[in-house]
Write a protein that holds these residues in place. Structure first.
Motif, short mmCIF file in Angstrom:
data_model
loop_
_atom_site.label_atom_id
_atom_site.label_comp_id
_atom_site.label_asym_id
_atom_site.label_seq_id
_atom_site.Cartn_x
_atom_site.Cartn_y
_atom_site.Cartn_z
N THR A 297 -24.98 2.77 -1.58
CA THR A 297 -24.97 3.88 -2.42
C THR A 297 -23.67 4.76 -1.96
O THR A 297 -23.47 5.00 -0.89
N VAL A 298 -22.91 5.34 -3.04
CA VAL A 298 -21.84 6.05 -2.77
C VAL A 298 -22.50 7.45 -2.42
O VAL A 298 -23.61 7.71 -3.05
N ASN A 299 -21.92 7.93 -1.50
CA ASN A 299 -22.29 9.28 -0.81
C ASN A 299 -22.49 10.07 -2.02
O ASN A 299 -21.60 10.23 -3.00
N PRO A 300 -23.69 11.17 -2.21
CA PRO A 300 -23.51 12.02 -3.31
C PRO A 300 -22.49 13.09 -3.25
O PRO A 300 -22.13 13.27 -2.26
N GLY A 301 -22.15 13.46 -4.27
CA GLY A 301 -21.15 14.62 -4.68
C GLY A 301 -19.95 13.90 -4.84
O GLY A 301 -19.02 15.25 -4.92
N TYR A 302 -19.36 12.93 -4.56
CA TYR A 302 -18.31 12.41 -5.01
C TYR A 302 -17.83 12.21 -6.63
O TYR A 302 -18.52 11.50 -7.16
N PHE B 13 0.81 -1.32 -0.08
CA PHE B 13 -0.02 0.03 0.11
C PHE B 13 0.75 1.26 0.01
O PHE B 13 0.59 2.17 -0.86
N ALA B 14 1.81 1.34 0.86
CA ALA B 14 2.61 2.26 0.95
C ALA B 14 3.52 2.65 -0.27
O ALA B 14 3.61 3.58 -1.01
N GLU B 15 4.05 1.35 -0.72
CA GLU B 15 4.92 1.57 -2.08
C GLU B 15 3.79 2.05 -3.24
O GLU B 15 4.40 2.52 -4.09
N ALA B 16 2.73 1.59 -3.45
CA ALA B 16 1.88 2.09 -4.42
C ALA B 16 1.50 3.42 -4.27
O ALA B 16 1.68 4.17 -5.41
N ALA B 17 1.29 4.03 -3.07
CA ALA B 17 0.98 5.45 -2.94
C ALA B 17 2.12 6.25 -3.25
O ALA B 17 2.15 7.25 -4.21
N ALA B 18 3.52 5.67 -2.97
CA ALA B 18 4.82 6.39 -3.27
C ALA B 18 5.03 6.28 -5.03
O ALA B 18 5.66 7.25 -5.33
N ALA B 19 4.38 5.38 -5.55
CA ALA B 19 4.63 5.08 -6.95
C ALA B 19 3.62 5.91 -7.92
O ALA B 19 3.67 5.79 -9.10
N GLY B 20 2.73 6.79 -7.25
CA GLY B 20 1.86 7.38 -7.98
C GLY B 20 0.23 6.70 -8.13
O GLY B 20 -0.53 7.23 -8.88
N VAL B 21 0.25 5.59 -7.66
CA VAL B 21 -1.05 5.02 -7.46
C VAL B 21 -2.09 5.89 -6.54
O VAL B 21 -1.66 6.20 -5.66
N GLN B 22 -3.12 6.31 -7.23
CA GLN B 22 -4.22 7.21 -6.65
C GLN B 22 -4.86 6.37 -5.43
O GLN B 22 -5.62 5.26 -5.92
N ILE B 23 -5.03 6.59 -4.32
CA ILE B 23 -5.92 5.69 -3.26
C ILE B 23 -7.04 6.69 -3.02
O ILE B 23 -7.05 7.84 -2.70
N LEU B 24 -7.93 6.02 -3.50
CA LEU B 24 -9.56 6.64 -3.47
C LEU B 24 -10.39 6.04 -2.54
O LEU B 24 -10.61 4.91 -2.49
N MET B 25 -10.92 6.86 -1.65
CA MET B 25 -11.93 6.28 -0.61
C MET B 25 -13.32 6.78 -1.02
O MET B 25 -13.45 7.97 -1.44
N LEU B 26 -14.20 5.73 -0.99
CA LEU B 26 -15.58 6.05 -1.54
C LEU B 26 -16.47 5.79 -0.12
O LEU B 26 -16.97 4.57 0.07
N PRO B 27 -16.71 6.77 0.46
CA PRO B 27 -17.63 6.75 1.68
C PRO B 27 -18.98 6.32 1.15
O PRO B 27 -19.50 6.88 0.23
N CYS B 28 -19.76 5.38 1.92
CA CYS B 28 -21.07 5.06 1.29
C CYS B 28 -22.19 5.43 2.37
O CYS B 28 -21.98 5.28 3.71
N HIS B 29 -23.45 5.16 1.93
CA HIS B 29 -24.76 4.92 2.90
C HIS B 29 -25.23 3.56 2.72
O HIS B 29 -25.39 3.07 1.59
N VAL B 30 -25.44 2.98 3.87
CA VAL B 30 -25.98 1.70 3.83
C VAL B 30 -27.50 1.61 4.37
O VAL B 30 -27.68 2.45 5.34
N GLU B 31 -28.07 0.85 3.80
CA GLU B 31 -29.54 0.72 4.25
C GLU B 31 -29.87 -0.75 4.25
O GLU B 31 -28.74 -1.47 3.47
N PRO B 32 -30.68 -1.58 4.79
CA PRO B 32 -30.89 -3.06 4.70
C PRO B 32 -30.80 -3.39 3.25
O PRO B 32 -30.38 -4.53 2.87
N ASP B 33 -31.67 -2.69 2.42
CA ASP B 33 -31.81 -2.89 1.13
C ASP B 33 -30.94 -2.31 -0.11
O ASP B 33 -31.17 -2.43 -1.12
N ARG B 34 -29.79 -1.85 0.34
CA ARG B 34 -29.16 -1.04 -0.78
C ARG B 34 -27.76 -0.52 -0.09
O ARG B 34 -27.59 -0.64 1.12
#
Length: 227
Positions: free
Chosen positions: A214-219, A191-212
């Motif tokens: 979804t990525v939070n809006p606005g990303y 992970f550290a090697e990838a970040a140093a090599a220019g791999v973009q680390i992307l976090m995608l916060p989500c909303h969870v409901e029992p039946d779904r």
């Protein structure tokens, strides 16, 4: 990403990584667990869980366990297939000229290949279901496959691709994922090697409901990659 036929149950135990026993309307059912990770801090006796009923012919179990409510009250999606599905839906709104799933690159199949103009992207998707004190951690069990994918992304970045390691956070209220060095030091090093090599680390916060899930809006991928 939505599920059909959601049913509530109470978790009893997990005889092995593939199945669990769940009480549904007073009846004990053996169900399929759609996550082979440990989930030890989630799948505790008495936990509230949610299941789907796929009705696929020839199944050994009637239900799939896809979500569980942690002791802190937060609902977690633990379906290991959900991250790719939700990212595929999200990418459809990110103005790419082309999106290809399961793209062969080197000795791996990378989750997504995208094109936007002359720019080429490779994205590997990981689902985060481990939370400690408001921080997400990956993995919750050693993953040699995950290490291999990071090395492939490092190679891709060196060849001019926009290489992305995307972490789908399968719970509300968490925006950061860190490598779980205590569980898998090799992954943390990659992970550290990838970040140093220019791999973009992307976090995608989500909303969870029992039946779904979804990525939070606005990303927007374009906005996130500029950070």
């Amino acid at each position: 990403m939505r599920y059909e036929n959601i049913t509530r149950g109470i978790f009893i135990d997990r005889p092995n990584r593939f199945v669990a026993r769940v009480e549904i309307d007073g009846k004990l059912e053996t169900v399929h667990v759609k996550n082979t990770g440990r989930c030890r801090e989630l799948l505790l006796p008495g936990a509230e869980v949610y299941l789907t009923e796929p009705s696929t012919p020839g199944r050994k179990t009637r239900y799939d366990l896809v979500a569980v409510r942690k002791e802190n009250g937060i609902l977690f999606n633990i379906d290991s297939q959900a991250p790719n599905k939700v990212v595929r839906e999200w990418l459809a709104g990110q103005a790419f000229d082309r999106v290809v799933s399961e793209y062969t690159y080197g000795n791996s199949r990378i989750d997504f290949y995208m094109e936007r103009g002359e720019r080429k992207y490779l994205m590997e998707v990981k689902g985060c279901t481990l939370e400690v004190d408001g921080i997400g951690y990956f993995p919750d069990a050693p993953t040699e496959r995950g290490v291999k994918h990071l090395h492939e992304l490092i190679r891709a970045a060196g060849e001019g691709y926009q290489a992305i390691a995307a972490f789908v956070i399968q719970m509300d209220g968490v925006t950061e994922v860190r490598p779980n060095a205590a569980t898998h030091p090799e992954f943390a090093a990659a992970f550290a090697e990838a970040a140093a090599a220019g791999v973009q680390i992307l976090m995608l916060p989500c909303h969870v409901e029992p039946d779904r899930l979804t990525v939070n809006p606005g990303y927007s991928l374009s906005t996130e990659l500029k950070k």
